[in-house]
Design an enzyme around this catalytic site. Structure first.
Site, PDB file in Angstrom:
ATOM      1  N   LYS A 114     -17.670  -5.553   8.513  1.00  0.00           N
ATOM      2  CA  LYS A 114     -17.642  -6.985   8.185  1.00  0.00           C
ATOM      3  C   LYS A 114     -16.260  -7.622   8.330  1.00  0.00           C
ATOM      4  O   LYS A 114     -16.156  -8.790   8.675  1.00  0.00           O
ATOM      5  CB  LYS A 114     -18.125  -7.208   6.747  1.00  0.00           C
ATOM      6  CG  LYS A 114     -19.635  -7.118   6.566  1.00  0.00           C
ATOM      7  CD  LYS A 114     -19.995  -7.476   5.112  1.00  0.00           C
ATOM      8  CE  LYS A 114     -21.476  -7.471   4.881  1.00  0.00           C
ATOM      9  NZ  LYS A 114     -21.848  -7.964   3.548  1.00  0.00           N
TER      10      LYS A 114
ATOM     11  N   ASP B  43     -23.591 -14.505   3.418  1.00  0.00           N
ATOM     12  CA  ASP B  43     -23.663 -13.989   2.035  1.00  0.00           C
ATOM     13  C   ASP B  43     -23.323 -15.115   1.050  1.00  0.00           C
ATOM     14  O   ASP B  43     -23.942 -15.236  -0.010  1.00  0.00           O
ATOM     15  CB  ASP B  43     -22.679 -12.834   1.827  1.00  0.00           C
ATOM     16  CG  ASP B  43     -23.181 -11.527   2.419  1.00  0.00           C
ATOM     17  OD1 ASP B  43     -24.401 -11.363   2.558  1.00  0.00           O
ATOM     18  OD2 ASP B  43     -22.338 -10.666   2.752  1.00  0.00           O
TER      19      ASP B  43
HETATM   20  P1  NAP Z   1     -16.908  -3.567  -2.597  1.00  0.00           P
HETATM   21  O1  NAP Z   1     -16.255  -4.480  -1.604  1.00  0.00           O
HETATM   22  O2  NAP Z   1     -16.689  -2.112  -2.498  1.00  0.00           O
HETATM   23  O3  NAP Z   1     -16.433  -4.079  -4.059  1.00  0.00           O
HETATM   24  C1  NAP Z   1     -16.821  -3.364  -5.208  1.00  0.00           C
HETATM   25  C2  NAP Z   1     -16.468  -4.173  -6.455  1.00  0.00           C
HETATM   26  O4  NAP Z   1     -17.011  -3.478  -7.596  1.00  0.00           O
HETATM   27  C3  NAP Z   1     -14.954  -4.299  -6.712  1.00  0.00           C
HETATM   28  O5  NAP Z   1     -14.701  -5.540  -7.336  1.00  0.00           O
HETATM   29  C4  NAP Z   1     -14.701  -3.134  -7.682  1.00  0.00           C
HETATM   30  O6  NAP Z   1     -13.561  -3.333  -8.516  1.00  0.00           O
HETATM   31  C5  NAP Z   1     -15.950  -3.194  -8.516  1.00  0.00           C
HETATM   32  N1  NAP Z   1     -16.255  -1.929  -9.180  1.00  0.00           N
HETATM   33  C6  NAP Z   1     -16.617  -0.749  -8.604  1.00  0.00           C
HETATM   34  N2  NAP Z   1     -16.830   0.184  -9.535  1.00  0.00           N
HETATM   35  C7  NAP Z   1     -16.573  -0.395 -10.746  1.00  0.00           C
HETATM   36  C8  NAP Z   1     -16.617   0.060 -12.099  1.00  0.00           C
HETATM   37  N3  NAP Z   1     -16.988   1.315 -12.390  1.00  0.00           N
HETATM   38  N4  NAP Z   1     -16.332  -0.830 -13.072  1.00  0.00           N
HETATM   39  C9  NAP Z   1     -15.984  -2.101 -12.785  1.00  0.00           C
HETATM   40  N5  NAP Z   1     -15.925  -2.596 -11.525  1.00  0.00           N
HETATM   41  C10 NAP Z   1     -16.217  -1.748 -10.508  1.00  0.00           C
HETATM   42  O7  NAP Z   1     -18.490  -3.769  -2.594  1.00  0.00           O
HETATM   43  P2  NAP Z   1     -19.311  -5.091  -2.193  1.00  0.00           P
HETATM   44  O8  NAP Z   1     -19.627  -5.043  -0.758  1.00  0.00           O
HETATM   45  O9  NAP Z   1     -18.595  -6.265  -2.748  1.00  0.00           O
HETATM   46  O10 NAP Z   1     -20.691  -4.842  -2.975  1.00  0.00           O
HETATM   47  C11 NAP Z   1     -20.772  -4.939  -4.385  1.00  0.00           C
HETATM   48  C12 NAP Z   1     -22.251  -4.869  -4.801  1.00  0.00           C
HETATM   49  O11 NAP Z   1     -22.918  -6.035  -4.304  1.00  0.00           O
HETATM   50  C13 NAP Z   1     -22.995  -3.666  -4.239  1.00  0.00           C
HETATM   51  O12 NAP Z   1     -23.894  -3.183  -5.218  1.00  0.00           O
HETATM   52  C14 NAP Z   1     -23.772  -4.247  -3.065  1.00  0.00           C
HETATM   53  O13 NAP Z   1     -24.979  -3.541  -2.814  1.00  0.00           O
HETATM   54  C15 NAP Z   1     -24.069  -5.640  -3.582  1.00  0.00           C
HETATM   55  N6  NAP Z   1     -24.283  -6.626  -2.522  1.00  0.00           N
HETATM   56  C16 NAP Z   1     -25.433  -7.317  -2.555  1.00  0.00           C
HETATM   57  C17 NAP Z   1     -25.670  -8.278  -1.606  1.00  0.00           C
HETATM   58  C18 NAP Z   1     -26.954  -9.038  -1.675  1.00  0.00           C
HETATM   59  O14 NAP Z   1     -27.277  -9.727  -0.691  1.00  0.00           O
HETATM   60  N7  NAP Z   1     -27.690  -8.979  -2.765  1.00  0.00           N
HETATM   61  C19 NAP Z   1     -24.732  -8.551  -0.608  1.00  0.00           C
HETATM   62  C20 NAP Z   1     -23.527  -7.821  -0.611  1.00  0.00           C
HETATM   63  C21 NAP Z   1     -23.327  -6.845  -1.575  1.00  0.00           C
HETATM   64  P3  NAP Z   1     -12.103  -2.798  -8.064  1.00  0.00           P
HETATM   65  O15 NAP Z   1     -11.510  -3.884  -7.200  1.00  0.00           O
HETATM   66  O16 NAP Z   1     -11.390  -2.607  -9.329  1.00  0.00           O
HETATM   67  O17 NAP Z   1     -12.317  -1.505  -7.303  1.00  0.00           O
END
Ligand code: NAP
Length: 266
Positions: free
Chosen positions: A65, A100
């Site tokens: 992405k 998104d």
């Molecule tokens: P990402 O870029 O890897 O970001 C992960 C986020 O989660 C960061 O802010 C991270 O904080 C935080 N995090 C991870 N583990 C944590 C913990 N144990 N406690 C507190 N915070 C934690 O992932 P992403 O692409 O943004 O995706 C995040 C979620 O959204 C996933 O579950 C994904 O499946 C979902 N999602 C859904 C859609 C949809 O269309 N519904 C679209 C995109 C993503 P740090 O910065 O501190 O590491």
């Protein structure tokens, strides 16, 4: 035959093919939606190849992405977010969009959540958090971003209009006066955990979870128990696909049909 698709690595069991192909049936469009899993070093060749072969549109997922910004002409929103999840090949050069952000906004609007003038808390500052924070700010909300790594929240808040960054310990205080909270962390994905203390939730909140596996996360159960409006992660997933299909075909997407196809597989 119209060909669309998605690139990611690993692409796994993507939910996008059944969701999009259900729409093609409804629209009487002879189309296929194909998954592609190029090696990371072949990203540019994959995008150029797709263009050369007449593929009309592609979604982009992890880990491409951000890197795909280098090989397409990204629009203003995708450039500000720093990520592209949708490529449109209809012009002279491939253009990049981020659906998104709009997907999250359409999910909230679909549940009658007022955004203009609202106070919204985005929990998480990764890819989803960035898109949702920009989407909310563009829709007229004042945005608080709370992230485990607080410095990332501050960095994001510097580029999102009207936003402020915080650590997770500020959540209870932030939610007391908030209208909307969105979980954009991966907490709750395939586990029964929540990033938001149940006691911070209240009946005047709209609570959206980006996590869609499971559909009913612990956060959404806690939110329902507190009397809040709940919006599961499939709505954002649905509307990012709806937006992409509308960019590619220029037609109104059959939202109900796509929603049914998606939920059937969750
Ligand atoms: P990402 O870029 O890897 O970001 C992960 C986020 O989660 C960061 O802010 C991270 O904080 C935080 N995090 C991870 N583990 C944590 C913990 N144990 N406690 C507190 N915070 C934690 O992932 P992403 O692409 O943004 O995706 C995040 C979620 O959204 C996933 O579950 C994904 O499946 C979902 N999602 C859904 C859609 C949809 O269309 N519904 C679209 C995109 C993503 P740090 O910065 O501190 O590491």
């Amino acid at each position: 035959m119209h060909v669309f698709g998605i690139i990611g690595n690993p692409i796994g069991h993507s939910l996008s093919p059944p969701m999009h192909e259900a729409a093609y049936d409804e629209l009487d469009l002879e189309g296929r939606y194909v998954t592609f899993e190029p090696e990371p070093e072949d990203l540019e060749a994959a995008v150029d190849g797709a263009d050369a072969l007449g593929i009309e549109g592609m979604n982009v997922t992890i880990p491409f992405k951000q890197d795909v910004l280098e090989v397409v002409d990204a629009d203003d929103l995708a450039t500000r977010i720093g990520a592209v999840n949708t490529i449109d090949f209809s012009g002279p050069t491939p253009t990049g969009h981020n659906t998104d952000a709009v997907g999250a906004i359409r999910a909230l609007r679909d549940h009658n959540v007022a955004l203009e003038g609202s106070t919204a808390v985005v929990v998480g500052a990764g890819g989803a958090g960035r898109a949702i924070a920009f989407g909310l700010a563009d829709a007229g909300a004042t945005v608080d971003i709370a992230n485990r790594t607080e410095s990332t929240a501050h960095e994001l808040a510097e580029v999102v209009p009207d936003a402020t960054g915080h650590g997770l310990e500020s959540l209870e205080e932030l939610l007391a006066d908030a209208d909307i909270v969105v979980n954009a962390t991966s907490v709750g994905m395939e586990t029964d955990e929540t990033p938001i203390p149940a006691g911070a939730l209240h009946g005047d909140l709209a609570v959206m979870d980006a996590v869609y596996r499971p559909l009913e996360t612990r956060l959404l159960r806690d939110a329902a128990a507190a009397g809040a409006t709940t919006i599961d992660g499939a709505w954002m997933l649905l509307y990012q696909g709806v937006e992409a299909l509308e960019i590619w075909t220029g037609e109104d997407a059959p939202v109900e049909t796509m929603n049914e196809a998606l939920r059937h597989r969750l």
